[in-house]
Design an enzyme around this catalytic site. Structure first.
Site: not given
Length: 123
Positions: A23, A67, A112
């Site tokens: 990550c 986005h 998530e």
């Protein structure tokens, strides 16, 4: 006491700071967001808050994230854009914009993935 919840979502990229593992690399998620409010009273229509209004306020905040590369946003300049911090960001932004008498923001949960989430609430 009534508890009301809406679900929404956004997609964004990030990488975790001060983290050693996959990550730390640039990656993205399709986050699901749960917003929970509470109220004791209902209006003449039997509503604590119109879900449409709650969704509108929530989506205005999520539009700031959708986005985007989260690390570039001012809020995340010095902190890792983890699900924990994202849930706090949404909570604090929503808390200041959602001013409805008798309605209290209880918590914001950010998923998530289908099996991992973080929740932020006031003490």
């Amino acid at each position: 006491m009534y508890q009301l919840k809406i679900l929404s979502n956004f997609a964004a990229a990030h990488n975790l700071l001060h983290y050693h593992g996959d990550c730390e690399n640039l990656h993205g998620h399709n986050w699901k967001v749960e917003v929970t409010v509470t109220t004791r009273d209902l209006d003449a229509s039997g509503l604590g808050i119109d879900f449409k209004s709650l969704k509108k306020h929530t989506n205005e905040i999520l539009d700031r994230l959708d986005h985007k590369y989260l690390n570039d946003l001012d809020f995340f300049k010095d902190i890792s854009p983890s699900s924990e911090h994202i849930s706090r960001y949404i909570f604090e932004a929503l808390e200041s914009s959602l001013v409805v008498p008798g309605v209290t923001l209880k918590e914001v949960t950010v998923w998530e993935s289908d099996n991992a989430c973080a929740t932020y609430t006031r003490d």
